[in-house]
Design a protein around this motif. Sequence first.
Motif, short mmCIF file in Angstrom:
data_model
loop_
_atom_site.label_atom_id
_atom_site.label_comp_id
_atom_site.label_asym_id
_atom_site.label_seq_id
_atom_site.Cartn_x
_atom_site.Cartn_y
_atom_site.Cartn_z
N GLU A 102 0.83 -1.21 0.00
CA GLU A 102 0.00 0.00 0.00
C GLU A 102 0.87 1.26 0.00
OE1 GLU A 102 -2.42 -0.54 3.43
OE2 GLU A 102 -3.59 -2.18 2.56
N GLU B 250 1.17 4.23 -2.81
CA GLU B 250 1.01 5.65 -2.49
C GLU B 250 2.21 6.46 -2.99
OE1 GLU B 250 0.51 5.74 1.69
OE2 GLU B 250 -1.51 4.87 1.66
N GLN B 251 3.39 5.87 -2.93
CA GLN B 251 4.61 6.57 -3.33
C GLN B 251 4.87 6.46 -4.84
OE1 GLN B 251 7.67 4.87 -0.85
NE2 GLN B 251 7.07 6.06 0.94
#
Length: 368
Positions: A357, A361-362
């Motif tokens: 996750e 996100e990155q």
Amino acid sequence: MNRYGVIMAGGGGTRFWPLSRKKMPKQFLNLTGNDTLVNETIDRIAGNMPMENIYIVTNAGQAPLMKEVTMGRLQEGRILAEPAARNTAACIGYAAVAIRKQYGDSIMCVLPSDHYVKDKVAYKEVMDFAMDLAEKTDQLVTIGIKPTEPATGYGYIKYNKRMDATAHAVGEVSRKRITAYPVSDFVEKPSLPIAKSYVEQGCYLWNSGMFVWKTSVILDYFEKLLPDIYNCLLEIEEAIGTEKEQETIERVYPVIPKISIDYGIMERADNVLMLDGDFGWSDVGSWDALDTLYETDENNNVAYGEQIHIGSKNCIAYGKDKLIATIGLEDIIIVETDDAILVCDKGKAQDVKKIVEILQEQGKEEYL
């Protein structure tokens, strides 16, 4: 009545990162040293029905790889490709209408693609019994697994130990009595204190995610409990086998409501029976499950690849190309791949998906 297997194989296997990736999720991995998990699932259920009666439902992105990996096992047209991820109710409903449209009312065995079973003979007996039961009683049949620990990564099934429903079916299978019990409740993944209470009570089994029923029975439940999904399925069913099939699937499938079969139907159904799946089952759901697949050393360590362990206990180390050496570690997971290394407390194996996750996100797609 004809019998068909439906293998759900669209997951990402995020708890098996960094080995499991988008392009090669867990079901395509050879974790046992024998074959890929999906092929082992096909071969296992092929003991209960003709190989040509087995379907796989996967996402459209994985369909080409699925065809390649399962080459020689599946009949043409047996891979159903989902254009969008809509959870297990849509997946199962899609397969049910595909089978009904082509073959009429049939027995349908729903199976995850990435589980491990040690005792193939006992598995065949249980699944044969489940199919007999579903055919003779019009019940929804599920397979429970006796807990070996108060695991928080599984759902649980509460059943009535005092009511033996076996008389509705065949009673004896290969001299071993397999008992069917009425299900009173499906429970989602619990906290540790609640999981401990379930194990102590003795009337809860792990939810294996394996189901057996008639296509007519499960589709009646879709119509009754999930009418929005059912109407979408009817539109897809009407188009199957016509020139409009692919266009209809691509248009309708992405708007099917997202819900799991457990939430949508199993928790609300009133005629569910459960069999005890006593056949050495593991969902191979996270790295800490590898001790069910491999022998351990004298200190209960699992070692895959070249390893040296000095004074380390209860560790799992999975290596591909590099030597892994440990000194004095306990309850640690180490995984080495070409571009990533995972070091994790064994008790936190379920949290590996959180790394995925964060990488999402990155925007670090190269690690996904």
